[in-house]
Scaffold this active site. Structure first.
Site, PDB file in Angstrom:
ATOM      1  N   TYR A 331       2.314 -14.323   0.761  1.00 44.01           N
ATOM      2  CA  TYR A 331       3.098 -15.578   1.255  1.00 44.01           C
ATOM      3  C   TYR A 331       4.518 -16.002   0.406  1.00 44.01           C
ATOM      4  CZ  TYR A 331      -0.538 -17.032  -2.004  1.00 44.01           C
ATOM      5  OH  TYR A 331      -1.549 -17.274  -3.191  1.00 44.01           O
ATOM      6  N   CYS A 358       3.178   2.009  -2.713  1.00 45.32           N
ATOM      7  CA  CYS A 358       3.830   2.864  -1.483  1.00 45.32           C
ATOM      8  C   CYS A 358       3.789   2.021  -0.424  1.00 45.32           C
ATOM      9  CB  CYS A 358       3.037   4.208  -1.203  1.00 45.32           C
ATOM     10  SG  CYS A 358       3.299   5.227  -2.534  1.00 45.32           S
TER      11      CYS A 358
END
Length: 440
Positions: A331, A358
């Site tokens: 968020y 990744c």
């Protein structure tokens, strides 16, 4: 940037927390590393207790263990005289294993399983915060089977929308949490609870959100709860002995954040309760989590690769990321940081702090001003004491960091760093996949 608690810059120009040099902490315990300022944790707990004591109202402060839960943390909560809020069998198990008194534990959660409820009933927890009709019926049944009476609060969604991120609002009508106040669900839940011989209704709970920087939402929530109390007293003859106003008290992640002093939140709730409950004042409960541990935590990383795209951006990668702090990806949480090994040097460049996972979204901080960053520098990200360790994961099979508590120059490991063997400890290869060993 503002330092919190016992943090300071020492004579070597290094960040120091709890009397411990951050650079030495990395050398001793490895990197990345969660560092928790024990003195600040205890100070925050005492601020809540003292603020309520000054109101002369009956009260209870419970630490919301979802923010940060370890055996050592549970011990601190016990020593400081707080109660404990748990939301899973794992948090309950941690508390019980730490020796925390079950009569000072209460069980939250919007989807408690039968096993979790039975575990809590067997342990003798203080009460359950009931979230919905399915749970109400299940708890009644299981308490009956256990030959006990389950003490409960009913969680309500009062229709108060706190000024915070959508993902951490919890008091609005459209929420997965609690009985809806506007549609009459709470009133029906009161009726069912009072009719059950296996349940003892003691009050109401509400929680309007997290990271809140004002008091109006709490005042409005108290008023709505007072209206509910009046209605249910008239309809069912029920007067609550407990009113739990939840948590959500904000902290300072960045310099521009403006959280209020603990006493301001507490005084506002107390004043609202006094004005809306002139005859029977219920015991007021709150459940701070982030506001107790958030600013007490610092995550130390070691800088690895550095990539500069001329005219675009300079990426500085560290040896952690969204595995130890998923909040920026979840968020858009924002943090401040400094170079712990060169804390007195002036900023020279603007860089963005990338994690090693990744994912393009694995970014810890966008556009921060720092001294000229070098490989091997120690980066300290502040205010990581809440919802960092508790949300940590093994994405990319990265090991979760160790956690140390620091105080008065002492550093103690409270969670060991995971090993490579830990990553496969619960893995199994089916017999049909095992390689045949050729003899001869």
């Amino acid at each position: 940037m503002k330092l919190h608690g016992t943090s300071r810059i020492n004579e070597q120009g290094h960040l120091e927390i709890g009397g411990c040099d951050a650079v030495e902490l990395i050398r001793t315990f490895g990197s990345p590393l969660y560092v928790m300022d024990e003195a600040l944790i205890r100070h925050r707990m005492r601020q809540f207790m003292e603020a309520f004591e000054s109101t002369n109202l009956p009260f209870q402060v419970a630490y919301a263990s979802k923010a940060f839960s370890t055996l050592a943390m549970c011990r601190i909560v016990d020593e400081e005289g707080l109660h404990l809020d748990v939301v899973s069998d794992g948090e309950l198990f941690t508390a019980l294993k730490a020796g925390f008194p079950p009569e000072r534990i209460y069980f939250h959660g919007n989807n408690k399983t039968p096993d979790e409820i039975q575990m809590a009933l067997h342990a003798g927890v203080r009460l359950f915060v009931v979230d919905n009709f399915v749970e109400l019926s299940l708890l009644e049944h299981l308490a009956g089977q256990a030959g006990t009476i389950a003490r409960i609060l009913l969680r309500t969604t009062p229709g108060v929308e706190a000024h915070t991120h959508n993902y951490i609002q919890t008091g609005q009508e459209d929420s997965k949490f609690g009985f809806d106040l506007a549609s009459g669900q709470v009133q029906e839940a009161v009726r069912q609870a009072m009719a059950s011989p296996n349940l003892r209704l003691e009050g109401y709970h509400c929680h309007i959100g997290s990271q809140i920087f004002e008091v109006e939402g709490f005042r409005l929530a108290v008023q709505k709860m007072a209206n509910l109390v009046s209605e249910c007293r008239e309809s069912f003859g029920f007067t609550p002995s407990i009113l739990n106003m939840g948590g959500g008290f904000g902290i300072r992640y960045r310099e521009e954040d403006t959280p209020l002093p603990v006493s301001r939140y507490v005084d506002a709730i107390a004043e609202a309760v006094r004005s809306t409950f002139p005859q029977h004042v219920p015991e007021i409960w709150v459940e701070p989590g982030r506001s107790i541990t958030g600013e007490a935590g610092t995550t130390l990383y070691t800088v690895g690769t550095i990539k500069e795209i001329p005219g675009v951006r300079k990426y500085v990668s560290v040896d952690g990321g969204m595995n130890d702090n998923p909040r920026p990806a979840l968020y858009q949480a924002e943090y401040e940081a400094l170079l712990a090994n060169r804390a007195l040097e002036e900023p020279e460049e603007t860089v963005s702090i990338a994690g090693k996972l990744c994912e393009s979204g694995d970014m810890l901080i966008w556009d921060i001003s720092l001294p000229k960053v070098k490989t091997g520098d120690v980066l300290a990200v502040t205010c990581t004491g809440a919802y960092n360790y508790s949300m940590a994961n093994n994405y990319n099979r990265v090991r979760r960091p160790a956690v140390v508590f620091v105080r008065d120059g002492m550093a103690d490991v409270v969670v060991e760093r995971e090993t490579l063997e830990d990553l496969t400890r619960n893995d199994r290869i089916p017999e049909r996949m095992k390689k045949e060993h050729v003899q001869g």
